[in-house]
Design an enzyme around this catalytic site. Sequence first.
Site, PDB file in Angstrom:
ATOM      1  N   GLU A 123       0.697  -1.319   0.092  1.00 59.07           N
ATOM      2  CA  GLU A 123      -0.089  -0.163   0.014  1.00 59.07           C
ATOM      3  C   GLU A 123       0.709   1.199  -0.003  1.00 59.07           C
ATOM      4  O   GLU A 123       1.803   1.227   0.631  1.00 59.07           O
ATOM      5  CB  GLU A 123      -1.012  -0.113   1.289  1.00 59.07           C
ATOM      6  CG  GLU A 123      -1.913  -1.094   1.272  1.00 59.07           C
ATOM      7  CD  GLU A 123      -2.984  -1.051   0.046  1.00 59.07           C
ATOM      8  OE1 GLU A 123      -2.979  -0.079  -0.579  1.00 59.07           O
ATOM      9  OE2 GLU A 123      -3.779  -1.933  -0.218  1.00 59.07           O
ATOM     10  N   ARG A 182     -17.979  -0.340   4.715  1.00 59.40           N
ATOM     11  CA  ARG A 182     -18.835  -1.110   3.972  1.00 59.40           C
ATOM     12  C   ARG A 182     -19.606  -2.069   4.690  1.00 59.40           C
ATOM     13  O   ARG A 182     -20.641  -2.324   4.192  1.00 59.40           O
ATOM     14  CB  ARG A 182     -18.370  -1.482   2.634  1.00 59.40           C
ATOM     15  CG  ARG A 182     -17.337  -2.651   3.016  1.00 59.40           C
ATOM     16  CD  ARG A 182     -16.343  -3.130   1.889  1.00 59.40           C
ATOM     17  NE  ARG A 182     -15.613  -4.315   2.061  1.00 59.40           N
ATOM     18  CZ  ARG A 182     -14.589  -4.303   3.061  1.00 59.40           C
ATOM     19  NH1 ARG A 182     -13.899  -3.058   3.386  1.00 59.40           N
ATOM     20  NH2 ARG A 182     -13.665  -5.379   3.098  1.00 59.40           N
ATOM     21  N   CYS A 188      -8.529  -1.770   7.886  1.00 59.47           N
ATOM     22  CA  CYS A 188      -6.937  -1.575   7.440  1.00 59.47           C
ATOM     23  C   CYS A 188      -6.311  -0.330   6.885  1.00 59.47           C
ATOM     24  O   CYS A 188      -5.474   0.109   7.400  1.00 59.47           O
ATOM     25  CB  CYS A 188      -6.845  -2.735   6.236  1.00 59.47           C
ATOM     26  SG  CYS A 188      -6.937  -4.277   6.494  1.00 59.47           S
ATOM     27  N   HIS A 222      -1.347  -5.575   1.970  1.00 58.65           N
ATOM     28  CA  HIS A 222      -2.648  -6.404   1.953  1.00 58.65           C
ATOM     29  C   HIS A 222      -2.341  -7.903   1.155  1.00 58.65           C
ATOM     30  O   HIS A 222      -1.428  -7.844   0.273  1.00 58.65           O
ATOM     31  CB  HIS A 222      -3.542  -5.775   0.958  1.00 58.65           C
ATOM     32  CG  HIS A 222      -4.848  -4.949   2.031  1.00 58.65           C
ATOM     33  ND1 HIS A 222      -4.952  -3.686   1.783  1.00 58.65           N
ATOM     34  CD2 HIS A 222      -5.606  -5.432   2.868  1.00 58.65           C
ATOM     35  CE1 HIS A 222      -5.963  -3.229   2.440  1.00 58.65           C
ATOM     36  NE2 HIS A 222      -6.352  -4.270   3.178  1.00 58.65           N
TER      37      HIS A 222
HETATM   38  N1  PCA Z   1      -8.854  -6.577   6.019  1.00 54.41           N
HETATM   39  C1  PCA Z   1      -9.771  -5.325   6.402  1.00 54.41           C
HETATM   40  C2  PCA Z   1      -9.833  -5.227   7.692  1.00 54.41           C
HETATM   41  C3  PCA Z   1      -9.190  -6.310   8.487  1.00 54.41           C
HETATM   42  C4  PCA Z   1      -8.529  -6.944   7.312  1.00 54.41           C
HETATM   43  O1  PCA Z   1      -7.599  -8.141   7.554  1.00 54.41           O
HETATM   44  C5  PCA Z   1      -9.611  -4.458   5.393  1.00 54.41           C
HETATM   45  O2  PCA Z   1      -8.895  -4.331   4.201  1.00 54.41           O
HETATM   46  O3  PCA Z   1     -10.079  -3.195   5.871  1.00 54.41           O
END
Ligand code: PCA
Length: 202
Positions: A80, A90, A143, A167
């Site tokens: 990211e 959401r 996140c 991610h």
């Molecule tokens: N993914 C979510 C929140 C926790 C996670 O592991 C996100 O992308 O916001």
Amino acid sequence: MKKVLLTGFEPFGGDDVNPALEASRKLTGWTQGEALVVTRAIPVVFGEAIATLAAAIEEEKPDAVISVGQAGGRAHISLERVAINVNDARMADNAGNRPEDQPIDPKGPVAYWSTLPIKAIVRALQESGIPAAVSNSAGTYVCNHLFYGLMHYLAKEGLSLPAGFIHIPLLPEQAAKKPGQPSMSLDLVVRALQLAIEITLR
Ligand code: PCA
């Protein structure tokens, strides 16, 4: 020895596992070269997520911080680039909160850049045969909230250390219940995070 704080989110949204938590558990105590990895589980709860991470930074005094979360629908490891100052959920978090169009900190800047060497990590992963790319949005759920909270905390404390958010895709066993969704094995995710840690400390 340099200490890396690696965090993984707890399961959310009806899943009973989160690959980020599984991968961070596998890396707890991992040492290689200069790196020692300490880990924390982060609740998928607005506010609490940032408080948990801030407490861990105070306790561990790490040299680098890498937070990891699950991104269903993504086929690659996503480095990211930017965290934005908004909570726009959401779906409800694990405590039932569902903020919409709210700033994380009304006095905070609009955004923070990752201070991880994201391009170098992407290149190293790709060269190792691991699908990876820079991502320009960590979303607007917990996140991104944690990523923004991490960078905001470091800025407020005057700490300049490499920090950011990665991610990762669903695990194959999660994707098996969601036909059509991409996935990545836990072993490959763990290898990717090891490489990310090595390059961050280099
Ligand atoms: N993914 C979510 C929140 C926790 C996670 O592991 C996100 O992308 O916001």
